[in-house]
Design an enzyme around this catalytic site. Structure first.
Site, mmCIF file in Angstrom:
data_model
loop_
_atom_site.group_PDB
_atom_site.id
_atom_site.type_symbol
_atom_site.label_atom_id
_atom_site.label_comp_id
_atom_site.label_asym_id
_atom_site.label_seq_id
_atom_site.Cartn_x
_atom_site.Cartn_y
_atom_site.Cartn_z
ATOM 1 N N THR A 175 41.938 45.851 33.431
ATOM 2 C CA THR A 175 41.861 46.184 32.008
ATOM 3 C C THR A 175 40.396 46.109 31.592
ATOM 4 O O THR A 175 39.547 45.646 32.364
ATOM 5 C CB THR A 175 42.669 45.194 31.136
ATOM 6 O OG1 THR A 175 42.024 43.902 31.166
ATOM 7 C CG2 THR A 175 44.103 45.053 31.598
ATOM 8 N N ALA A 188 40.606 40.771 33.561
ATOM 9 C CA ALA A 188 40.463 40.639 32.107
ATOM 10 C C ALA A 188 38.974 40.455 31.813
ATOM 11 O O ALA A 188 38.333 39.596 32.414
ATOM 12 C CB ALA A 188 41.266 39.445 31.611
ATOM 13 N N VAL A 211 38.172 37.542 36.416
ATOM 14 C CA VAL A 211 37.355 37.741 35.217
ATOM 15 C C VAL A 211 36.379 38.891 35.447
ATOM 16 O O VAL A 211 35.613 38.898 36.407
ATOM 17 C CB VAL A 211 36.595 36.454 34.849
ATOM 18 C CG1 VAL A 211 35.807 36.678 33.564
ATOM 19 C CG2 VAL A 211 37.560 35.296 34.691
ATOM 20 N N LYS A 212 36.452 39.866 34.531
ATOM 21 C CA LYS A 212 35.585 41.047 34.648
ATOM 22 C C LYS A 212 34.291 40.779 33.870
ATOM 23 O O LYS A 212 34.325 40.366 32.708
ATOM 24 C CB LYS A 212 36.318 42.244 34.055
ATOM 25 C CG LYS A 212 36.066 43.540 34.764
ATOM 26 C CD LYS A 212 37.058 44.558 34.232
ATOM 27 C CE LYS A 212 36.820 45.907 34.824
ATOM 28 N NZ LYS A 212 37.692 46.916 34.203
ATOM 29 N N ILE A 213 33.196 41.023 34.565
ATOM 30 C CA ILE A 213 31.871 40.710 34.000
ATOM 31 C C ILE A 213 31.017 41.977 34.057
ATOM 32 O O ILE A 213 30.969 42.637 35.111
ATOM 33 C CB ILE A 213 31.171 39.615 34.866
ATOM 34 C CG1 ILE A 213 32.052 38.369 35.037
ATOM 35 C CG2 ILE A 213 29.789 39.296 34.349
ATOM 36 C CD1 ILE A 213 31.971 37.346 33.951
#
Ligand code: G3P
Length: 214
Positions: free
Chosen positions: A27, A56, A82-84
């Site tokens: 996402t 996310a 965790v998307k960074i």
């Protein structure tokens, strides 16, 4: 080759998951905003449907903000990633998070150098954007090929998620070039199963069977 679903639409995720081809979900803030639902609630729900990684994304721009958000998101489910964003602040955050065992997906990768920096910082996944590179007339497939070569040459553990996938040709080409994963919008999944000759073939077989029975 793994397939992730690039959507936060729970109805679509449940339906496509039944095909047995979904290995994870990605996402981003745009995708989440389309659902009009609470971020935490929707990510937690997706994590119960799909066993594999669910990305996310953080919205902070400074490393400290990203790390704080990431630590919170990481507690939502065991399979959350965790998307960074790919920035220097993002790399600092990835470096800290990787040491804490928090999985990261470094997003908005457009060059080999960006990919290499993210791998070195400890990214679990990197997301090069195929469609957006094509939009500006750049060879996205060469990027996938070079990133995969680097991973294999130096034995990086990072996996490539080919993102910004817009058509079946994108999926087919990145599969052949060694992307570990393609993240695919839900509308494209159905197209990947279809061919007019399959439909007309079924119709003919059934017509012939009916004629034989009567
Ligand atoms: O996977 C990234 C994706 O959500 C962005 O796609 O089509 O907006 O470039 P697009």
């Amino acid at each position: 080759m793994k397939f992730f679903l690039d959507t936060a639409n729970v109805t679509a995720i449940k339906e496509i998951h039944r095909l047995g081809v979904v290995d994870g979900v990605t996402t981003n803030p745009t995708i989440i905003s389309k659902e009009g639902r609470d971020f935490e609630e929707v990510i937690k729900e997706i994590c119960t449907i799909v066993d594999g990684p669910v990305s996310a994304e953080v919205t902070g721009l400074l490393a400290d903000e990203m790390v704080e958000e990431a630590r919170t998101i990481a507690k939502w489910a065991d399979n959350v990633v965790v998307k960074i964003p790919m920035t220097t602040e993002g790399l600092k955050a990835v470096h800290i998070l990787s040491k804490e065992g928090i999985k990261t997906n470094v997003t908005l990768i457009f060059t080999v150098s960006q990919g290499l920096m993210a791998m070195k910082a400890g990214a679990t996944f990197i997301s090069p954007f195929i469609g957006r590179l094509e939009d500006i007339g750049t060879d996205a497939y060469q990027l996938i090929l070079e990133l995969r070569n680097i991973i294999d040459l130096y034995d990086f553990k990072t996996e490539i998620i080919a993102a910004s996938i817009r058509n079946t040709a994108h999926v087919e080409r990145v599969a052949g070039l060694g992307a570990h994963i393609a993240t695919i919008p839900d509308a494209l999944f159905e197209k990947m199963t279809k061919h007019p000759l399959t439909d007309s073939g079924i119709e003919t077989f059934l017509k012939d069977w009916e004629a034989f029975k009567n």
